[in-house]
Write an enzyme that holds these catalytic residues in place. Structure first.
Site, PDB file in Angstrom:
ATOM      1  N   TYR A 129       4.912  -0.972  -3.021  1.00 62.60           N
ATOM      2  CA  TYR A 129       4.380  -0.168  -4.115  1.00 62.60           C
ATOM      3  C   TYR A 129       4.643  -0.899  -5.431  1.00 62.60           C
ATOM      4  O   TYR A 129       4.524  -2.106  -5.499  1.00 62.60           O
ATOM      5  CB  TYR A 129       4.960   1.258  -4.081  1.00 62.60           C
ATOM      6  CG  TYR A 129       4.026   2.227  -4.757  1.00 62.60           C
ATOM      7  CD1 TYR A 129       2.739   2.427  -4.261  1.00 62.60           C
ATOM      8  CD2 TYR A 129       4.399   2.899  -5.912  1.00 62.60           C
ATOM      9  CE1 TYR A 129       1.851   3.277  -4.897  1.00 62.60           C
ATOM     10  CE2 TYR A 129       3.519   3.758  -6.544  1.00 62.60           C
ATOM     11  CZ  TYR A 129       2.247   3.939  -6.039  1.00 62.60           C
ATOM     12  OH  TYR A 129       1.366   4.772  -6.678  1.00 62.60           O
ATOM     13  N   LYS A 201       1.435   4.549  -1.071  1.00 61.51           N
ATOM     14  CA  LYS A 201       2.007   5.893  -1.188  1.00 61.51           C
ATOM     15  C   LYS A 201       2.326   6.475   0.183  1.00 61.51           C
ATOM     16  O   LYS A 201       3.397   7.060   0.401  1.00 61.51           O
ATOM     17  CB  LYS A 201       1.039   6.824  -1.913  1.00 61.51           C
ATOM     18  CG  LYS A 201       1.064   6.692  -3.416  1.00 61.51           C
ATOM     19  CD  LYS A 201       2.235   7.456  -4.001  1.00 61.51           C
ATOM     20  CE  LYS A 201       2.206   7.401  -5.522  1.00 61.51           C
ATOM     21  NZ  LYS A 201       3.367   8.084  -6.120  1.00 61.51           N
TER      22      LYS A 201
END
Length: 621
Positions: A129, A201
């Protein structure tokens, strides 16, 4: 043998397979995946949900007809993970190369991927991420190897979203992350390249929060792309059309949400990186129709609120007395402001209107007031000051006037807090909170080094993307990171396991408080506003337990009775790649028998296979 899925009716077994509080049941897989298992052979190692590579035992290889298709050695998950980490740590590799290695692993062996991520969260989270995902999204069409999610086209699939969603190979989808690619971090419109956000995510929902990987779904909603250089690139993989707008766009979102509600009524839908006013409108239209939230607005709000609460505790400033200046007034900034105001309303004994007056919001034209003479976007209006505060454009003048306890940046403007602003901030309040939260790192409003230097070390610093420790005058300062990952996995898992019908403000207040409480007094005195990311699984469990309890107490939970202990209820449903539950994490483990989620190949005597689940989650809790 037919792979056709009959959409006309659903059997009782299918309906039971959608029981969200029993993750990982074998019957929750669709027929086509089960057929791969039953027929065995090479396809087993071609399906990432089923493949365990060299971790398959000799007995399993015989029964599944895998002999000769794998190297002869049988390896533990630990050894497999060690090999991956050796590859990642090679000095000549860039972070984007490491990102590609992990995504390749995700597409081939999810058990091993999540073993690596969970055992090395502090190392892997920035790779899967922020900040690496920003560069990855910019180049996703050039580094593409596997889809890793679902692509829905508003032009090809409109009117057939439900049919296309049925192609996903799980009856029981629990967590969906969707983006339209319109506002990826601070990078603007990236079209279908934005699916990297949804993939990252979801990886954190599983690796950091406890969802079962088979019940997670990353989605990009392709409604076009307005970035000319991107759609003209030969490798771009999305629709080469201008973005839909207005009711055409909202109609596409409506169809998607309706299809999700029909197919997976208890799934959580999390929107991410959807632009500005549109994000507020979507949230307004759908938050009471299905289980959903917007991470840019509400997730960011909750995590910053938690750091703010701990910051005020460190300053010894009462919440009702705090003054906050926001630099940036987009969806994320207003979401954070709403979250702080709501937390004050619930915890400080003041009205929301009184809390709102403690917040000063600044956009590109200066302090937002009702008197400066311009048209304000709807989401800015509630923070437009009407109390006689003078119109000011210069941030230093605004800081001097307000004397804020916290300066929060969500502008995506890059370095925009010069030395005079930071020095004025430090002169007004002892040890102010400096939160430059814009992502990725080069979009931060001020660097950690400059913030500490210009404040003489007398500040509490937390950014959106990570900064290295700062050495100043013989003292080492460790910058904090207000990372949404501390909030969204726990909020999502708690809401789903509570069978919540909606994600309420009270659930986010509970999440913020639970996260704040994860910081010890010792950490707080060291100016650490957030826990260590290596403890993310434990933090997420505490957040999830608080959220689930708030859902039940708020009357939005579908559970008939409250568990005796919410923490145990959450832990018992948390997935681990080696088959344990959190509460038995310290116990010696037997390796899972058979494929993940499948009944054991040879169940123990007196034990019926249909009631076994190697993740440790009982089939009928």
């Amino acid at each position: 043998m037919s792979f056709h899925h009959d959409t006309r009716s659903e059997s009782a077994a299918d309906l039971h397979a959608k029981e969200v509080t029993s993750p990982g049941l074998w019957k929750q897989r669709k027929r086509e995946v089960k057929q791969v298992e039953e027929q065995a052979g090479a396809p087993v190692i071609w399906v990432s949900w089923l493949n365990r590579g060299t971790n398959f035992s000799h007995e399993e290889r015989q029964e599944l007809r895998l002999e000769g298709l794998l190297p002869p050695v049988v390896e533990s998950l630990d050894l497999q993970a060690e090999r991956v980490m050796c590859q990642l740590r090679e000095e000549k590799k860039t972070d984007l190369m490491r990102y590609s290695i992990l995504n390749q692993l995700l597409s081939s062996n999810q058990t091993l991927f999540y073993k690596v991520v969970m055992d090395n969260l502090e190392y892997c989270a920035p790779l899967i991420y922020t900040p690496t995902v920003g560069e990855a999204c910019q180049k996703f069409d050039h580094i593409y190897r596997a889809p890793l999610g679902l692509y829905l086209s508003a032009f090809q699939h409109r009117g057939r979203f439900e049919q296309v969603l049925r192609n996903w190979p799980s009856h029981n989808v629990q967590i969906i992350v969707i983006t339209d690619g319109s506002r990826i971090l601070g990078l603007g419109d990236l079209g279908t390249n934005g699916i990297g956000i949804s993939i990252g995510k979801v990886a954190l929902y599983v690796g950091g929060g406890g969802f079962h990987p088979e019940h997670s779904l990353p989605v990009v909603l392709d409604v076009g792309c307005n970035r000319k250089e991107m759609v003209q690139d030969a490798f771009y993989m999305g629709e080469r059309r201008e973005r839909l707008e207005g009711e055409d766009y909202y109609g596409v979102v409506e169809e998607f949400c309706t299809a999700v509600k029909k197919l997976w009524p208890n799934a959580l839908l999390q929107a991410r990186s959807v632009g500005g006013t549109v994000a507020f409108e979507i949230l307004h239209r759908h938050r009471n129709k299905l289980l959903c939230f917007n991470d840019d607005i509400q997730g960011t709000g909750a995590v910053v609120t938690s750091g703010f609460v701990n910051g005020m505790k460190f300053q010894k400033t009462e919440l009702q007395d705090a003054r906050v200046v926001f630099y940036g007034a987009g969806s994320s900034a207003v979401g954070v402001a709403d979250s702080i105001a709501t937390f004050m309303e619930h915890k400080a004994g003041i009205s929301w209107e009184e809390a709102r007056k403690r917040i000063y919001m600044v956009d590109s034209k200066g302090l937002i007031t009702t008197t400066r003479g311009d048209h304000l976007a709807e989401h800015k209006k509630r923070y437009a000051r009407d109390d006689g505060t003078p119109d000011m454009k210069d941030l230093k003048d605004i800081v001097a006037h307000v004397k804020p306890h916290a300066l929060i940046g969500l502008s995506a403007a890059g370095p925009s807090w010069p030395e005079p602003v930071i020095r004025e901030l430090g002169a007004s309040v002892d040890c102010p909170l400096i939160f430059p939260l814009s992502n990725p790192t080069d979009k931060a409003e001020v660097t950690a080094e400059n913030a500490y230097k210009w404040c003489g070390g007398k500040c509490v610093f937390a950014s959106g993307s990570p900064f290295q420790p700062v050495h100043l005058d013989g003292t080492t300062y460790v910058p904090g990171q207000a990372n949404n990952v501390f909030i969204f996995p726990g909020v999502g898992f708690g809401a789903v396991m509570a069978k919540a019908s909606t994600v309420t403000d009270e659930m986010f207040v509970a999440a913020s408080q639970a996260l704040a409480d994860c910081v010890t007094e010792e950490q707080l005195q060291a100016k650490q506003m957030y826990p260590n990311i290596k403890d993310l699984r434990e933090v997420s469990a505490k957040v999830a337990a608080a959220v689930a309890q708030a859902a039940f107490e708020g009357g939005v939970s579908g559970l008939v009775n409250a568990p005796e202990y919410w923490m145990e209820y959450i832990q018992d449903r948390t997935w681990w790649p080696d088959g344990r539950t959190t509460r038995t994490a310290g116990c010696p483990l037997q390796p899972p028998n058979g494929l993940p989620g499948r009944p054991p190949l040879h169940p123990p005597a007196g034990h019926h296979a249909s009631h076994h689940h190697p993740s440790g989650v009982p089939a009928h809790p």
